[in-house]
Design a protein around this motif. Structure first.
Motif, PDB file in Angstrom:
ATOM      1  N   THR A 230      17.038  20.129  52.191  1.00  0.00           N
ATOM      2  CA  THR A 230      16.507  20.988  53.386  1.00  0.00           C
ATOM      3  C   THR A 230      17.526  20.530  54.692  1.00  0.00           C
ATOM      4  O   THR A 230      17.281  21.033  55.643  1.00  0.00           O
TER       5      THR A 230
ATOM      6  N   TYR B  27       9.680  21.829  50.594  1.00  0.00           N
ATOM      7  CA  TYR B  27      10.198  21.997  51.902  1.00  0.00           C
ATOM      8  C   TYR B  27       9.198  20.985  52.675  1.00  0.00           C
ATOM      9  O   TYR B  27       9.787  20.089  53.545  1.00  0.00           O
TER      10      TYR B  27
ATOM     11  N   ARG C 183      16.921  32.141  49.559  1.00  0.00           N
ATOM     12  CA  ARG C 183      18.109  31.789  48.741  1.00  0.00           C
ATOM     13  C   ARG C 183      17.789  31.178  47.468  1.00  0.00           C
ATOM     14  O   ARG C 183      18.188  31.895  46.375  1.00  0.00           O
TER      15      ARG C 183
ATOM     16  N   ARG D  16      20.364  21.215  55.603  1.00  0.00           N
ATOM     17  CA  ARG D  16      21.412  22.240  56.450  1.00  0.00           C
ATOM     18  C   ARG D  16      20.550  23.110  57.259  1.00  0.00           C
ATOM     19  O   ARG D  16      21.081  24.391  57.648  1.00  0.00           O
ATOM     20  N   TYR D  17      19.123  22.914  57.386  1.00  0.00           N
ATOM     21  CA  TYR D  17      18.243  24.022  57.804  1.00  0.00           C
ATOM     22  C   TYR D  17      17.588  23.185  59.156  1.00  0.00           C
ATOM     23  O   TYR D  17      17.255  22.052  59.137  1.00  0.00           O
ATOM     24  N   GLN D  18      17.296  24.274  60.182  1.00  0.00           N
ATOM     25  CA  GLN D  18      16.441  23.788  61.307  1.00  0.00           C
ATOM     26  C   GLN D  18      14.925  23.687  60.734  1.00  0.00           C
ATOM     27  O   GLN D  18      14.428  24.753  60.612  1.00  0.00           O
ATOM     28  N   ARG D  19      14.498  22.610  60.368  1.00  0.00           N
ATOM     29  CA  ARG D  19      13.291  22.766  59.548  1.00  0.00           C
ATOM     30  C   ARG D  19      12.098  23.238  60.039  1.00  0.00           C
ATOM     31  O   ARG D  19      10.834  23.501  59.750  1.00  0.00           O
TER      32      ARG D  19
ATOM     33  N   MET E 277      15.033  31.854  54.952  1.00  0.00           N
ATOM     34  CA  MET E 277      16.404  31.837  54.426  1.00  0.00           C
ATOM     35  C   MET E 277      16.381  30.699  53.154  1.00  0.00           C
ATOM     36  O   MET E 277      16.866  31.103  52.222  1.00  0.00           O
ATOM     37  N   TYR E 278      15.765  29.755  53.569  1.00  0.00           N
ATOM     38  CA  TYR E 278      15.586  28.504  52.599  1.00  0.00           C
ATOM     39  C   TYR E 278      14.851  29.160  51.208  1.00  0.00           C
ATOM     40  O   TYR E 278      15.235  28.936  49.964  1.00  0.00           O
TER      41      TYR E 278
ATOM     42  N   HIS F 199      14.874  29.800  59.415  1.00  0.00           N
ATOM     43  CA  HIS F 199      15.459  29.143  58.487  1.00  0.00           C
ATOM     44  C   HIS F 199      14.720  28.896  57.215  1.00  0.00           C
ATOM     45  O   HIS F 199      15.225  28.782  56.107  1.00  0.00           O
TER      46      HIS F 199
ATOM     47  N   ARG G  41      18.560  20.024  62.067  1.00  0.00           N
ATOM     48  CA  ARG G  41      19.488  20.579  61.394  1.00  0.00           C
ATOM     49  C   ARG G  41      20.601  19.517  61.332  1.00  0.00           C
ATOM     50  O   ARG G  41      21.146  19.215  62.248  1.00  0.00           O
TER      51      ARG G  41
END
Length: 433
Positions: A201, A285, A218, A203-206, A214-215, A211, A402
């Motif tokens: 997690t 997540y 992907r 690299r994501y603005q949680r 996208m998580y 985001h 992030r």
């Protein structure tokens, strides 16, 4: 902490929670105000003794504790008196009767239901089948989780059955064959939410919905190729081949059945597959959305502990996620005891403990940026005790930030800040309590 104590908490969860509440009371009251704190109620020693007394108590069902099961001369009590010792002779650990119970439950409901849909499809049956599988998916996945971490659940005499039921049930529950093992055991626990973890997690603005989408997207769209490529990058070609073959064979099997019987396959295999993969990512997540910005490589600071009902009662103590990362081989019933024994390390590690919230709600509240709600669920330990709700909320907000590539290089790779060294610093990682 204002959150109420849920009446369906497992006894070990309740013992640990009351122990932590005692610590909070002891820290916030003067000597003249302390009442119960001067007794031995819920102190570390009495709490550990209480946990020890429950350690060897078998779990038969997730909905009921052993003390709640029928007793006396009733018909149901008679069945249980026969079933429990018989099942204990089959399961590897005598407390894990519940696993055999669940295997029989799924084989006796999911398999006949799926078969009948292929024999005589109806829309009503198909919808109820998916709803049934949805109700099973959490418990099944965490039972499978215990299976893959311990190379089975049953004694060696029943190894043939122990290694057969997953191949029957995995596709019905939305898992492709063996993919959970390759991704979770051979990949996720090796990388532990670090930069090379495909489900990381960091690299994501949680707390941003875009985001999160996208998580999840992907994973659904690309994990079939990303996981084999990961193993190739790590110079593990055998694992790359196995992961690729198992995934492709699963897809080809679904495709072949869909060509011959589309509607049954849609409800029996395809919809569960998408629901499961979404659920796995939503859960992961929530488990790893709150990552410390100072020491993100520490297992204490990159995962959380939940003292709740759904994750622990119905999903075999999945809420004790930090404990699981510290020792992936630890038996699921030992997590509360291991937590209490290592309470000082959790406190020094600035770990996060929550009450009365599960991973799905954790993910939802983070995406809503409802940090005050999350703060109300925090069970403060160490320096967190005495912080106001707003201070706790502000602290939690910092943990969803992030990480830039420069920060990742600095915090994970340079100097002592490598994941491997961080794990060595976490003494509990190799402990087996």
């Amino acid at each position: 902490m204002d959150a109420p104590i849920h009446p369906q908490l497992l006894q070990p969860d309740l013992i640990v929670l009351k122990n932590l509440l005692r610590d909070i009371q002891s820290s916030t009251k003067s000597d003249s105000q302390i009442g119960i704190e001067k007794t031995s109620d819920h102190d570390d020693q009495s709490s550990m003794r209480a946990l020890d007394e429950l350690r060897n108590e078998p779990t038969v069902f997730t909905n009921w504790d052993l003390k709640d099961l029928p007793a006396g001369k009733s018909f149901r009590a008679g069945i249980l008196r026969v079933y429990i010792p018989w099942a204990q002779g089959i399961v590897r650990n005598s407390v894990d009767v519940v696993f055999l119970t669940h295997v029989f439950l799924y084989l006796g409901t999911s398999v006949p239901s799926a078969a009948f849909l292929y024999y005589r499809f109806t829309w009503v049956h198909a919808i109820f089948h998916v709803l049934m599988q949805l109700s099973y998916c959490g418990s099944f996945t965490l039972m499978l989780h215990n299976h893959i971490h311990n190379n089975g659940l049953l004694k060696k005499d029943y190894a043939w059955f122990d290694h057969t039921w997953p191949y029957i049930l995995e596709p019905l529950m939305g898992h492709t064959w063996d993919s959970y093992y390759y991704h979770h055991v051979k990949h996720h626990h090796v990388e532990s939410n670090g930069p090379d973890d495909l489900s990381s997690t960091i690299r994501y603005q949680r707390d941003e919905l875009s985001h999160f989408l996208m998580y999840v997207g992907r994973f659904i769209a690309f994990i079939w190729i990303e996981l084999p490529l990961y193993f190739l990058r790590k110079n593990k070609p055998a694992l790359a081949l196995k992961a690729s073959v198992s995934e492709m064979v699963s897809y080809l099997f679904i495709y072949w059945l869909a060509r011959t019987s589309f509607h049954p396959t849609l409800f029996v295999l395809i919809i569960p597959l998408f629901l499961m993969r979404i659920g796995l990512m939503v859960g992961n997540y929530g488990q790893h959305a709150l990552v410390d910005d100072v020491d993100p490589a520490s297992d204490f600071r990159s995962s959380i502990t939940l003292i709740d009902v759904p994750s622990n009662r119905h999903c075999f103590n999945d809420g004790w996620h930090t404990s699981h990362h510290l020792n992936p081989l630890r038996h699921w019933k030992d997590h509360p005891r291991a937590f209490l024994k290592a309470k000082k390390e959790y406190t020094n590690g600035r770990a996060l403990v929550f009450q009365n919230i599960d991973y799905l709600m954790m993910t939802y509240r983070i995406l809503c940026k409802d940090y005050l709600y999350l703060a109300n669920c925090v069970v403060p330990i160490g320096d967190q005790i005495g912080m106001s709700k707003q201070e706790l909320a502000d602290m939690l907000r910092t943990k969803t930030k992030r990480f830039s590539e420069e920060e990742i290089q600095e915090k994970f790779y340079k100097g002592r800040k490598t994941q491997r060294e961080a794990k060595k610093k976490d003494d509990l990682y190799i402990s087996k309590m």
